[in-house]
Motif scaffolding. Sequence first.
Motif, PDB file in Angstrom:
ATOM      1  N   LEU A  66       5.239   0.685 -12.063  1.00 26.34           N
ATOM      2  CA  LEU A  66       6.837   1.437 -10.860  1.00 26.34           C
ATOM      3  C   LEU A  66       6.833   0.676  -9.462  1.00 26.34           C
ATOM      4  O   LEU A  66       7.730   1.123  -8.711  1.00 26.34           O
ATOM      5  CB  LEU A  66       6.311   3.276 -10.613  1.00 26.34           C
ATOM      6  CG  LEU A  66       6.548   3.621 -11.942  1.00 26.34           C
ATOM      7  CD1 LEU A  66       6.770   5.720 -12.278  1.00 26.34           C
ATOM      8  CD2 LEU A  66       7.966   3.108 -12.923  1.00 26.34           C
ATOM      9  N   ALA A  67       5.515   0.489  -9.088  1.00 26.26           N
ATOM     10  CA  ALA A  67       5.441   0.037  -7.557  1.00 26.26           C
ATOM     11  C   ALA A  67       6.932  -0.732  -7.306  1.00 26.26           C
ATOM     12  O   ALA A  67       7.319  -0.408  -6.354  1.00 26.26           O
ATOM     13  CB  ALA A  67       4.312   0.041  -7.318  1.00 26.26           C
TER      14      ALA A  67
ATOM     15  N   SER B  56       0.627  -1.251  -0.205  1.00 20.60           N
ATOM     16  CA  SER B  56       0.148   0.143   0.075  1.00 20.60           C
ATOM     17  C   SER B  56       0.926   1.269   0.066  1.00 20.60           C
ATOM     18  O   SER B  56       0.846   2.301  -0.750  1.00 20.60           O
ATOM     19  CB  SER B  56      -1.347  -0.363   1.207  1.00 20.60           C
ATOM     20  OG  SER B  56      -1.649   0.930   1.380  1.00 20.60           O
ATOM     21  N   ILE B  57       1.686   1.547   1.180  1.00 20.02           N
ATOM     22  CA  ILE B  57       3.203   2.518   0.723  1.00 20.02           C
ATOM     23  C   ILE B  57       3.389   2.700  -0.385  1.00 20.02           C
ATOM     24  O   ILE B  57       3.827   3.407  -1.319  1.00 20.02           O
ATOM     25  CB  ILE B  57       4.084   2.165   1.900  1.00 20.02           C
ATOM     26  CG1 ILE B  57       3.272   2.480   3.470  1.00 20.02           C
ATOM     27  CG2 ILE B  57       4.814   3.280   1.907  1.00 20.02           C
ATOM     28  CD1 ILE B  57       3.983   1.554   4.670  1.00 20.02           C
ATOM     29  N   ALA B  58       3.759   1.734  -1.039  1.00 21.41           N
ATOM     30  CA  ALA B  58       4.663   1.646  -2.370  1.00 21.41           C
ATOM     31  C   ALA B  58       3.380   2.365  -3.347  1.00 21.41           C
ATOM     32  O   ALA B  58       4.161   2.840  -4.409  1.00 21.41           O
ATOM     33  CB  ALA B  58       4.981   0.318  -3.042  1.00 21.41           C
TER      34      ALA B  58
ATOM     35  N   SER C  91       1.650  -5.347  -4.233  1.00 23.19           N
ATOM     36  CA  SER C  91       1.531  -4.015  -5.278  1.00 23.19           C
ATOM     37  C   SER C  91       1.750  -4.145  -7.107  1.00 23.19           C
ATOM     38  O   SER C  91       0.842  -2.580  -7.715  1.00 23.19           O
ATOM     39  CB  SER C  91       3.338  -2.619  -5.280  1.00 23.19           C
ATOM     40  OG  SER C  91       4.201  -3.826  -5.111  1.00 23.19           O
ATOM     41  N   ALA C  92       2.114  -4.996  -7.353  1.00 24.95           N
ATOM     42  CA  ALA C  92       1.557  -4.464  -9.006  1.00 24.95           C
ATOM     43  C   ALA C  92       0.591  -5.227  -9.685  1.00 24.95           C
ATOM     44  O   ALA C  92       0.490  -4.403 -10.687  1.00 24.95           O
ATOM     45  CB  ALA C  92       2.628  -5.504  -8.924  1.00 24.95           C
TER      46      ALA C  92
ATOM     47  N   ARG D  22      -7.693  -1.073   0.046  1.00 27.01           N
ATOM     48  CA  ARG D  22      -8.882  -1.449   0.300  1.00 27.01           C
ATOM     49  C   ARG D  22      -8.458  -2.568   2.016  1.00 27.01           C
ATOM     50  O   ARG D  22      -9.771  -2.303   2.725  1.00 27.01           O
ATOM     51  CB  ARG D  22      -9.815  -2.887  -0.526  1.00 27.01           C
ATOM     52  CG  ARG D  22      -9.890  -1.019  -1.863  1.00 27.01           C
ATOM     53  CD  ARG D  22     -11.233  -2.066  -2.807  1.00 27.01           C
ATOM     54  NE  ARG D  22     -11.941  -0.914  -3.924  1.00 27.01           N
ATOM     55  CZ  ARG D  22     -11.834  -1.259  -4.374  1.00 27.01           C
ATOM     56  NH1 ARG D  22     -12.933  -2.617  -3.781  1.00 27.01           N
ATOM     57  NH2 ARG D  22     -12.489  -0.276  -5.832  1.00 27.01           N
ATOM     58  N   LEU D  23      -7.283  -2.667   1.674  1.00 29.41           N
ATOM     59  CA  LEU D  23      -7.083  -3.814   2.690  1.00 29.41           C
ATOM     60  C   LEU D  23      -6.620  -3.185   3.612  1.00 29.41           C
ATOM     61  O   LEU D  23      -7.322  -3.879   4.692  1.00 29.41           O
ATOM     62  CB  LEU D  23      -6.367  -5.005   2.019  1.00 29.41           C
ATOM     63  CG  LEU D  23      -7.076  -6.358   1.293  1.00 29.41           C
ATOM     64  CD1 LEU D  23      -6.081  -7.094   0.523  1.00 29.41           C
ATOM     65  CD2 LEU D  23      -7.816  -6.635   2.163  1.00 29.41           C
TER      66      LEU D  23
END
Length: 467
Positions: free
Chosen positions: A169-170, A129-131, A375-376, A382-383
């Motif tokens: 990019l994540a 999520s942060i990525a 992340s990809a 949402r989680l």
Amino acid sequence: MSSHNTSFIYKLYKTAFTTKKLIQRNESENLIRKLNKFDLTLLGVGASIGAGIFVLTGIAAKMAGPAVCFSFLIAAAMCILNAFAYAELSSRFPESGSAYLYAYLVFGEVVAIIAGVNLLIDYHVGAASIARSLISYFAQLCKDIGIHLPQFLISSPILSMPFISISILAPVILLLITCILVRGVSESTKVSNALTTLKIFIVLLVIIAGMTLADSKNLKPFAPKGSDGIIEASAYVFFAYIGFDAVSNTAEECIEPQKDLPFGIILSLLLCSLLYMGVTLTLCSVVSYTAIDENAPLTTAFKGHGMHWIELVIDLGAVIGLSTTLLVGLYSQARIYLGIARDGLLPKQLALVDSKSGTPYMAQMLCFAIAGALSAFFDVKRLSSVLSIGIMFAYTIVCAAVLKLRVDKKETNTLSIYLFLLVVFSAGAGFSFKYNRAAHPFIVILFSLLVLATLFLLCIRLTFHMP
């Protein structure tokens, strides 16, 4: 029931609640001790303060008005009690593993597995999520300076499947940070310290810029929603202080764990509380709390006074803040995997430590693989909203472990009963305050009194001793 079945159940029970003891390891299996107290302090600040300081503060200010500074103070006071527990256990058991390790040492294998799985799920989904958020702020920062990134690099949602969203990019940013981490704790600490120092400077710059626009009229009324608003906001911002869990994971890599860990944990928490309070007071003095834009509170407030350059500063601060949070999160995940693998609950390859860098490189690459895949392909935001349960469980385990270690062995069964009642009554008080206080305020009072009564009985009925 046959004696064979009874014997099996008994053995299963004994195995599930058998505690472990720390053992002396070979030099090649240990991590390298290179971190000092200031490294730990900056690590804690880096883990706690991300982009949320520029957004979370505005949402909380809408709840409580200018008195939101007391909300952050109350949340910090609650967290510091938990931080003391982490400081005691991490200095007493200076090994990697955090809450998983403490649960295994005090309560047994089953509780340790539950704690470890909770933390790993929280860290993995949180990292993904942060990525995603980091890439969004990076794209906005590029836009601020006239560079427009293609949308397919940032996020490409699939309309027929709402949870699927492709990002290129994540996982790339996760890979870059993983490469820094596997090079060694010295290299990753230097990067983290530099970014965290720059982040603190940016926050202070925002506070100083706000002081030039401050109007005392905006601070009145100071607490428009009374104590209810302050308490509600303090519950909302509680998870802004979660860095000390990451600091406890450095127990095996700090030079003097008995001295440095308590120092780093407590000082990082105090610094974070001061920064949060400074930003909220600045925001509420620049613009009335009723006019705060929850989506971009600081940017909107400063733009209203002609300071358009502040958007660039805030976007830069968000990118740096999320980078340090992501770095520390990936660092902590690998140490938890290392602790679990050492106990044989995961493949031993995850406990391998590189002889040159002194890092658990296999565990670190696994962390990248899982978080990178999430992340990809997934919209994990949402989680992420439900992940607080993992952190709360870890906090509960750590505090309960301190109590059990301090109580006489013959009284541990009685302690277990009191701890169970505390959890039930505290949960009742929390849910009643959240959902039922307007219609039936006496239920909140009843559960709160039961919590206090249980604490009182726990104090007078049990015999505690210092470690």
